[in-house]
Write an enzyme that holds these catalytic residues in place. Structure first.
Site, PDB file in Angstrom:
ATOM      1  N   GLY A 168       0.860  -1.174   0.000  1.00  0.00           N
ATOM      2  CA  GLY A 168       0.000   0.000   0.000  1.00  0.00           C
ATOM      3  C   GLY A 168       0.893   1.218   0.000  1.00  0.00           C
ATOM      4  O   GLY A 168       1.880   1.289   0.760  1.00  0.00           O
ATOM      5  N   LYS A 169       0.580   2.194  -0.848  1.00  0.00           N
ATOM      6  CA  LYS A 169       1.488   3.328  -1.010  1.00  0.00           C
ATOM      7  C   LYS A 169       1.700   4.097   0.293  1.00  0.00           C
ATOM      8  O   LYS A 169       2.798   4.538   0.601  1.00  0.00           O
ATOM      9  CB  LYS A 169       0.990   4.249  -2.122  1.00  0.00           C
ATOM     10  CG  LYS A 169       0.947   3.587  -3.498  1.00  0.00           C
ATOM     11  CD  LYS A 169       0.624   4.551  -4.617  1.00  0.00           C
ATOM     12  CE  LYS A 169       1.789   5.436  -4.937  1.00  0.00           C
ATOM     13  NZ  LYS A 169       2.984   4.723  -5.394  1.00  0.00           N
TER      14      LYS A 169
ATOM     15  N   GLY B 188      12.760   6.536 -13.496  1.00  0.00           N
ATOM     16  CA  GLY B 188      13.338   5.195 -13.468  1.00  0.00           C
ATOM     17  C   GLY B 188      14.849   5.225 -13.556  1.00  0.00           C
ATOM     18  O   GLY B 188      15.526   5.977 -12.850  1.00  0.00           O
TER      19      GLY B 188
ATOM     20  N   ASP C 168       7.583   4.843  -3.935  1.00  0.00           N
ATOM     21  CA  ASP C 168       7.196   5.083  -2.542  1.00  0.00           C
ATOM     22  C   ASP C 168       8.429   5.262  -1.660  1.00  0.00           C
ATOM     23  O   ASP C 168       8.429   6.079  -0.736  1.00  0.00           O
ATOM     24  CB  ASP C 168       6.350   3.919  -2.015  1.00  0.00           C
ATOM     25  CG  ASP C 168       5.039   3.781  -2.768  1.00  0.00           C
ATOM     26  OD1 ASP C 168       4.522   4.808  -3.242  1.00  0.00           O
ATOM     27  OD2 ASP C 168       4.539   2.649  -2.871  1.00  0.00           O
TER      28      ASP C 168
ATOM     29  N   ALA D 196       1.478   2.880   3.450  1.00  0.00           N
ATOM     30  CA  ALA D 196       2.319   2.067   4.336  1.00  0.00           C
ATOM     31  C   ALA D 196       3.760   2.047   3.839  1.00  0.00           C
ATOM     32  O   ALA D 196       4.701   2.158   4.632  1.00  0.00           O
ATOM     33  CB  ALA D 196       1.759   0.648   4.429  1.00  0.00           C
TER      34      ALA D 196
END
EC number: 2.7.1.15
Length: 310
Positions: free
Chosen positions: A39-40, A222, A252, A42
């Protein structure tokens, strides 16, 4: 030192690994199935906490096995869970992830994350020097309420508008630091972008959505690294040459690291450079939240980089 407050999603990531991604309508044989906390919200909270920033997570979990496991994991990482509520009427958020050829596809089922409300962020003790962080896996009105409170308290606001979707000018105007990739930037700027586009084209798109000169926009690209609009400058940070194992959660990690450094009083230039190294460490192992590096691991990567350049 300020605190990091993350209002966001908490998911269990169910990861299937395979040699390649299936085409539409096709079934391929997988190698293994793995379960990782994710989850982003968390992920970003764990990234900040592992870098020793005092970190509070605001969100919701279902009253189920995944919820109990996630709560135990986050607590073990030193994340303050006093603002994470249990929601019996909804299951814990879940993400179905396929990893193949070092890349991933993700389907997210929000569950209890969809119920995170303005009430959940109303009592958060934000103060000057804190950093308020959010992303688009909880309702946007909740994020707006959270950032409005942060602005009133003198805290910095950092938004990661992912997964990509449009947002109101009102919400964008509450953002001090916007961290996004080229796909998310393209959606907001109504232009198609790729991570191979020239920096000038990407920067022009960032300038198009920027609400004022003080707003910082950071675009992650990236392996090419990062570019950022800071004041009137275009900063570029070169990507690091590493062999990725799983890119899930790299963005994240970057967001959490930026928040941790800013809460520590570091300038944005230092925060972005450090976060670039932290994210490069995270992609060299499986999982989202469990792949977030510690200060010692980032320091080791920095030392190795300095030695290789001498």
């Amino acid at each position: 030192m300020g605190r990091v407050f993350v209002a966001g999603s908490i998911n269990m990531d169910v990861v299937a690994t395979a040699d390649r991604h299936p085409r539409v309508g096709e079934t391929v044989a997988g190698r293994q199935v793995l379960y990782f906390p994710g989850g982003k919200g968390a992920n970003q909270a764990v990234a900040a906490a592992r870098l020793e920033a005092p970190t509070t997570l605001i969100g919701r979990l279902g009253k189920d096995a995944f919820g109990a496991e996630l709560r135990a994991f986050l607590d073990s990482q030193g994340v303050d869970l006093g603002s994470v509520r249990e929601t019996p009427e909804a299951h814990t958020g879940t993400a179905i992830i396929t990893v193949a050829e070092t890349d991933n596809t993700i389907v997210v089922i929000p569950g209890s994350n969809a119920l995170v409300s303005a009430e959940d962020v109303a009592a958060v003790p934000l103060a000057k020097g804190d950093v308020a962080v959010s992303q688009f896996e909880i309702p946007l009105p909740t994020i707006a309420a959270f950032f409005a409170r942060a602005r009133e308290a003198g805290a910095k606001t950092l938004l990661n508008p992912a997964p990509a979707q449009k947002m109101s000018g009102e919400l964008l105007g509450l953002v001090d630091i916007l961290v996004l990739n080229e796909t998310e930037l393209g959606l907001l700027a109504d232009i198609e972008l790729t991570d191979n586009d020239p920096y000038d084209r990407i920067a022009d798109a960032a300038r198009h959505i920027r609400v004022n000169r003080d707003q910082i926009i950071c675009v992650t690209l990236g392996k090419r690294g990062v570019i950022a609009l800071v004041d009137d400058r275009l900063m570029s940070i070169q990507g690091r040459n590493v062999t990725p194992v799983d890119t899930t959660g790299a963005g994240d990690c970057f967001v959490g690291a930026v928040a941790a450094l800013l809460a520590d009083g570091q300038p944005i230039e230092s925060a972005l450079g450090y976060a670039n190294v932290a994210a490069s460490v995270s992609v060299q192992r499986m999982g989202a939240a469990p792949s977030m590096p510690t200060i010692a691991e980032v320091s080791a990567a920095l030392r190795a980089e300095r030695l290789s350049s001498t």
